[in-house]
Enzyme design. Sequence first.
Site, PDB file in Angstrom:
ATOM      1  N   SER A 143      31.754  38.733  26.624  1.00  0.00           N
ATOM      2  CA  SER A 143      32.199  39.846  27.481  1.00  0.00           C
ATOM      3  C   SER A 143      32.321  41.080  26.604  1.00  0.00           C
ATOM      4  O   SER A 143      32.447  40.973  25.381  1.00  0.00           O
ATOM      5  CB  SER A 143      33.580  39.491  28.058  1.00  0.00           C
ATOM      6  OG  SER A 143      34.219  40.636  28.574  1.00  0.00           O
ATOM      7  N   TYR A 156      42.414  36.470  27.814  1.00  0.00           N
ATOM      8  CA  TYR A 156      40.982  36.657  28.065  1.00  0.00           C
ATOM      9  C   TYR A 156      40.341  37.347  26.863  1.00  0.00           C
ATOM     10  O   TYR A 156      39.305  36.900  26.348  1.00  0.00           O
ATOM     11  CB  TYR A 156      40.786  37.498  29.336  1.00  0.00           C
ATOM     12  CG  TYR A 156      39.351  37.586  29.801  1.00  0.00           C
ATOM     13  CD1 TYR A 156      38.785  36.586  30.581  1.00  0.00           C
ATOM     14  CD2 TYR A 156      38.555  38.680  29.468  1.00  0.00           C
ATOM     15  CE1 TYR A 156      37.465  36.674  31.022  1.00  0.00           C
ATOM     16  CE2 TYR A 156      37.240  38.780  29.900  1.00  0.00           C
ATOM     17  CZ  TYR A 156      36.700  37.769  30.681  1.00  0.00           C
ATOM     18  OH  TYR A 156      35.389  37.866  31.094  1.00  0.00           O
TER      19      TYR A 156
HETATM   20  P1  NAD Z   1      32.646  33.285  38.745  1.00  0.00           P
HETATM   21  O1  NAD Z   1      34.087  33.167  39.091  1.00  0.00           O
HETATM   22  O2  NAD Z   1      31.690  33.819  39.760  1.00  0.00           O
HETATM   23  O3  NAD Z   1      32.102  31.899  38.220  1.00  0.00           O
HETATM   24  C1  NAD Z   1      32.862  31.063  37.406  1.00  0.00           C
HETATM   25  C2  NAD Z   1      32.231  29.691  37.390  1.00  0.00           C
HETATM   26  O4  NAD Z   1      33.055  28.831  36.582  1.00  0.00           O
HETATM   27  C3  NAD Z   1      32.195  29.038  38.783  1.00  0.00           C
HETATM   28  O5  NAD Z   1      31.016  28.267  38.877  1.00  0.00           O
HETATM   29  C4  NAD Z   1      33.430  28.133  38.774  1.00  0.00           C
HETATM   30  O6  NAD Z   1      33.361  27.057  39.682  1.00  0.00           O
HETATM   31  C5  NAD Z   1      33.389  27.669  37.335  1.00  0.00           C
HETATM   32  N1  NAD Z   1      34.675  27.109  36.883  1.00  0.00           N
HETATM   33  C6  NAD Z   1      35.903  27.629  37.045  1.00  0.00           C
HETATM   34  N2  NAD Z   1      36.836  26.809  36.499  1.00  0.00           N
HETATM   35  C7  NAD Z   1      36.151  25.753  35.991  1.00  0.00           C
HETATM   36  C8  NAD Z   1      36.540  24.574  35.304  1.00  0.00           C
HETATM   37  N3  NAD Z   1      37.834  24.302  35.023  1.00  0.00           N
HETATM   38  N4  NAD Z   1      35.574  23.690  34.931  1.00  0.00           N
HETATM   39  C9  NAD Z   1      34.265  23.940  35.224  1.00  0.00           C
HETATM   40  N5  NAD Z   1      33.840  25.054  35.842  1.00  0.00           N
HETATM   41  C10 NAD Z   1      34.776  25.942  36.237  1.00  0.00           C
HETATM   42  O7  NAD Z   1      32.630  34.192  37.434  1.00  0.00           O
HETATM   43  P2  NAD Z   1      31.510  35.073  36.705  1.00  0.00           P
HETATM   44  O8  NAD Z   1      31.919  36.485  36.843  1.00  0.00           O
HETATM   45  O9  NAD Z   1      30.147  34.655  37.060  1.00  0.00           O
HETATM   46  O10 NAD Z   1      31.842  34.673  35.199  1.00  0.00           O
HETATM   47  C11 NAD Z   1      31.044  33.835  34.416  1.00  0.00           C
HETATM   48  C12 NAD Z   1      31.318  34.140  32.954  1.00  0.00           C
HETATM   49  O11 NAD Z   1      30.999  35.509  32.694  1.00  0.00           O
HETATM   50  C13 NAD Z   1      32.778  33.964  32.530  1.00  0.00           C
HETATM   51  O12 NAD Z   1      32.835  33.394  31.246  1.00  0.00           O
HETATM   52  C14 NAD Z   1      33.304  35.390  32.494  1.00  0.00           C
HETATM   53  O13 NAD Z   1      34.382  35.544  31.617  1.00  0.00           O
HETATM   54  C15 NAD Z   1      32.069  36.123  32.014  1.00  0.00           C
HETATM   55  N6  NAD Z   1      32.056  37.553  32.289  1.00  0.00           N
HETATM   56  C16 NAD Z   1      32.119  38.011  33.560  1.00  0.00           C
HETATM   57  C17 NAD Z   1      32.106  39.374  33.770  1.00  0.00           C
HETATM   58  C18 NAD Z   1      32.176  39.966  35.142  1.00  0.00           C
HETATM   59  O14 NAD Z   1      32.380  41.181  35.242  1.00  0.00           O
HETATM   60  N7  NAD Z   1      32.001  39.187  36.201  1.00  0.00           N
HETATM   61  C19 NAD Z   1      32.035  40.258  32.699  1.00  0.00           C
HETATM   62  C20 NAD Z   1      31.959  39.751  31.412  1.00  0.00           C
HETATM   63  C21 NAD Z   1      31.969  38.390  31.224  1.00  0.00           C
END
Ligand code: NAD
Length: 261
Positions: A143, A156
């Site tokens: 991130s 985080y």
């Molecule tokens: P999201 O909430 O859409 O997806 C999260 C996924 O993780 C889902 O498939 C969920 O079911 C799964 N999950 C949650 N808890 C779990 C567990 N205990 N065991 C197994 N799976 C589990 O989120 P996203 O935005 O797609 O985020 C994905 C990654 O990207 C994360 O690591 C997040 O920190 C990172 N990220 C997101 C953003 C953003 O702006 N969305 C920015 C930077 C980084």
Amino acid sequence: MFLKGKTALVTGSTSGIGLAVATALAGQGANVVLNGFGDAAEIERIRAGLEQASGGRALYSDADLTRAEAIEAMMAEAAQALGPIDILVNNAGTQHVAPIDDFPVAKWDLIIALNLTAAFHTIRLALPAMKAKGWGRIVNTASAHSLVASPNKAPYVASKHGIAGLTKAVALETAQAGVTVNCISPGYVWTPLVENQIPDTMKARGLTREQVMNDVLLAAQPTKRFVTVDQVAALALFLCGEEAAAITGANLSMDGGWTAA
Ligand code: NAD
């Protein structure tokens, strides 16, 4: 289809960025292990769609990645069904927004376990087969918070700085093994993870929904646009190709200029 015959595990791939990455990898022929939570019928629809796209296999694991033994079982099941993991995408992650002196202890433990410790387990379990084959790709979703901080997101930020460090350390350990290890650091990507933190941020900072969107989230992003899941997936796919064989230990920003400021 340059990934035909390869097997990819994408954690947290039932939603958001992980789903887009799994779709991109299957689109190039990879067998895919899907993981995450959600509606069973919807997940089965996704799984079947990946098989159709790849012409290969797709398997779903509901492993809770906060539990080491569940990760071990998922990896063993995946290897047995689809062969050893060639491409490991550590993507599952969660967020909670609160001031540090108010931060629920259980939330700290959850965020560190899912965003950081789970990747330690998947990497240690996947690497022996990658080394034996002399080929592997590890892509961690970090991130912008792996490089800079924001208030009220202490665990985080700590977990994402942690995964960036883990990426570098493992890249050095595998530099001569045909395995690359990188992380992608998106800014704000429009996914359920971002949508879900809006109410907490509204509460923590006393703002309206519109103020959180414009003054908190996009305030950090000079482009004033959310990153898309497909943009992140395209970079992950590129890292899996031979053109990217010299990229290892990198932390690749895709944040609309956020960390340039
Ligand atoms: P999201 O909430 O859409 O997806 C999260 C996924 O993780 C889902 O498939 C969920 O079911 C799964 N999950 C949650 N808890 C779990 C567990 N205990 N065991 C197994 N799976 C589990 O989120 P996203 O935005 O797609 O985020 C994905 C990654 O990207 C994360 O690591 C997040 O920190 C990172 N990220 C997101 C953003 C953003 O702006 N969305 C920015 C930077 C980084």
